[in-house]
Design a protein around this motif. Structure first.
Motif, short mmCIF file in Angstrom:
data_model
loop_
_atom_site.label_atom_id
_atom_site.label_comp_id
_atom_site.label_asym_id
_atom_site.label_seq_id
_atom_site.Cartn_x
_atom_site.Cartn_y
_atom_site.Cartn_z
N ALA A 3 -14.53 2.67 -11.98
CA ALA A 3 -14.80 3.19 -10.37
C ALA A 3 -13.95 2.42 -9.85
N GLU A 4 -14.55 0.71 -10.17
CA GLU A 4 -13.88 -0.11 -9.13
C GLU A 4 -12.71 0.32 -8.95
N ARG A 5 -11.94 0.33 -9.95
CA ARG A 5 -10.01 0.58 -10.06
C ARG A 5 -9.85 1.82 -9.54
N LEU A 6 -10.33 2.79 -9.27
CA LEU A 6 -9.53 3.60 -8.97
C LEU A 6 -10.31 3.84 -7.34
N HIS A 7 -11.05 3.26 -6.90
CA HIS A 7 -11.82 2.55 -5.85
C HIS A 7 -10.12 1.74 -5.27
N ARG A 8 -9.99 1.23 -5.46
CA ARG A 8 -8.49 0.10 -5.11
C ARG A 8 -7.42 0.73 -5.40
N LYS A 9 -7.29 2.15 -6.27
CA LYS A 9 -5.82 2.82 -6.18
C LYS A 9 -5.82 3.83 -5.04
N GLN A 10 -7.24 3.81 -4.55
CA GLN A 10 -7.37 5.08 -3.77
C GLN A 10 -7.03 4.75 -2.32
N ARG A 11 -7.15 3.58 -1.76
CA ARG A 11 -7.51 2.79 -0.43
C ARG A 11 -5.90 2.23 -0.71
N LEU A 12 -5.17 2.01 -1.88
CA LEU A 12 -3.87 1.28 -2.31
C LEU A 12 -3.04 2.67 -1.09
N ALA A 13 -3.18 3.81 -2.15
CA ALA A 13 -2.62 5.08 -2.07
C ALA A 13 -2.58 4.99 0.39
N CYS A 14 -3.74 5.38 0.01
CA CYS A 14 -3.97 6.00 1.50
C CYS A 14 -3.17 4.76 2.12
N GLY A 15 -3.08 3.07 2.04
CA GLY A 15 -2.49 2.39 2.95
C GLY A 15 -1.16 2.28 3.31
N LEU A 16 -0.46 2.32 1.72
CA LEU A 16 1.13 2.91 1.65
C LEU A 16 1.08 4.06 2.78
N ARG A 17 0.63 5.62 2.87
CA ARG A 17 1.07 6.59 3.18
C ARG A 17 0.69 5.46 4.82
N THR A 18 -0.59 5.36 4.92
CA THR A 18 -1.20 4.74 6.84
C THR A 18 0.23 3.59 6.92
N MET A 19 1.06 3.15 6.17
CA MET A 19 1.96 2.08 6.94
C MET A 19 3.28 2.74 6.86
N LEU B 214 6.03 2.19 9.54
CA LEU B 214 6.84 0.43 9.79
C LEU B 214 7.13 0.07 7.86
N ALA B 215 7.95 0.89 7.32
CA ALA B 215 8.27 0.82 6.11
C ALA B 215 9.75 1.78 5.92
N GLU B 216 10.82 0.92 5.71
CA GLU B 216 12.00 2.04 5.32
C GLU B 216 12.82 1.89 4.21
N GLY B 217 13.43 2.76 3.66
CA GLY B 217 14.40 2.89 2.89
C GLY B 217 13.46 2.55 1.90
N VAL B 218 13.20 2.10 0.72
CA VAL B 218 13.05 1.57 -0.45
C VAL B 218 12.25 -0.04 -0.38
N ALA B 219 12.09 -0.63 0.45
CA ALA B 219 11.75 -1.67 0.60
C ALA B 219 10.10 -1.70 0.50
N GLY B 220 9.66 -2.78 0.81
CA GLY B 220 7.89 -2.84 1.23
C GLY B 220 7.46 -2.84 -0.52
N HIS B 221 6.63 -3.47 -0.18
CA HIS B 221 5.00 -2.91 -1.46
C HIS B 221 3.76 -3.23 -0.49
N VAL B 222 2.89 -3.52 -1.47
CA VAL B 222 1.24 -3.78 -1.37
C VAL B 222 0.90 -3.64 -2.52
N THR B 223 -0.22 -4.18 -2.95
CA THR B 223 -0.35 -4.70 -4.45
C THR B 223 -1.77 -5.01 -4.15
N VAL B 224 -3.31 -4.63 -5.00
CA VAL B 224 -4.33 -4.39 -5.32
C VAL B 224 -4.20 -5.17 -6.79
#
Length: 262
Positions: A25-41, A46-56
């Motif tokens: 459940a915690e893993r899914l929570h973190r992954k959902q937040r990661l996907a949201c963070g990436l979409r928000t950026m 704040l992202a151009e082309g293929v550069a950029g990364h967010v990790t959890v």
């Protein structure tokens, strides 16, 4: 108390005594937040082309982290797109490709800072432009005080495409115990105890860089007295404050693009 990094990682692993269901459940929570963070950026340009990364960091395996696959549009990211990478750079779960720069930078930060749950980096316009000056962030607005004495500078490997883990190690060393880093001629890196905090710090630091560039192009901005900077940091510079600032982005995305949760 742990004496080495390996000891600390083992300690974190030992603390994960919850059931497999809780960890999942915690893993899914973190992954959902990661996907949201990436979409928000992505939505904030704040992202151009293929550069950029967010990790959890994975909640069960402290030597692994989840990251966006190389070449996938930030604005289209879903939970199922994410890949899991260990500290040797091997993909242990997921089908996408690994951006080697993500491993070189984030892998070293996660290893050096067991307290860092998430880290964010992209080639944002104002962050990369500001980084070319090799100057510290000035406390010229109320918002900038959330970074008071909490932004490091690094010029090792400045301007090079960071594929070398040694450069990543030097970046992590320069970061120290701060939450943000300005890497000369490259851009910004932010960290946090959650994806929410790490992404918010990135958004906020990008705006602070923009503010300073605009202010200095118009004249000489007046800096905030140190005592007010300390008060400002106390009010808005904590990890929980960073987490809280991200919640409106989460609420909006859940309402408008719930498909990212799958």
């Amino acid at each position: 108390m742990a004496n080495t990094l390996d000891d600390k990682l083992a300690e974190l692993q030992d603390e994960a005594t919850s059931s497999k269901e809780d960890l999942a459940a915690e893993r899914l929570h973190r992954k959902q937040r990661l996907a949201c963070g990436l979409r928000t950026m992505g939505r904030l340009h704040l992202a151009e082309g293929v550069a950029g990364h967010v990790t959890v960091r994975d909640p069960e395996h402290a030597d692994r982290f989840w990251v966006n696959p190389f070449g996938k549009n930030f604005k289209l990211m879903t939970v199922s797109d994410l890949i899991c990478v260990d500290h040797s750079g091997e993909i242990v779960e997921g089908d996408g490709a690994l951006n080697q720069a993500a491993f070189a930078i984030h892998g070293q930060i996660h290893q050096a800072r067991p307290d860092v749950v998430a880290a964010a980096h992209s080639h944002s316009m104002y962050g990369k432009t500001f980084s070319s000056l090799g100057l510290p962030l000035k406390m010229i607005t109320q918002d900038s005080t959330m970074f008071y004495d909490d932004v490091a500078l690094c010029n090792d490997g400045s301007g090079a495409v960071v594929l070398d883990t040694e450069v990543g190690r030097k970046m992590a060393a320069a970061l120290g115990d701060r939450k943000a880093l300005i890497h000369q001629n490259h851009g910004l890196v932010t960290t946090g105890g959650s994806v929410d905090a790490a992404v918010w710090w990135f958004i906020a630091l990008e705006r602070c860089c923009q503010s300073q560039l605009v202010a200095e192009s118009a004249g000489t901005p007046i800096e905030i007295p140190e005592e007010y900077c300390r008060d400002g940091f106390k009010a808005q510079g904590s990890d929980v404050a960073g987490w809280f600032q991200f919640q409106p982005f989460w609420d909006e995305l859940v309402a408008r693009e719930p498909e990212f949760l799958d």
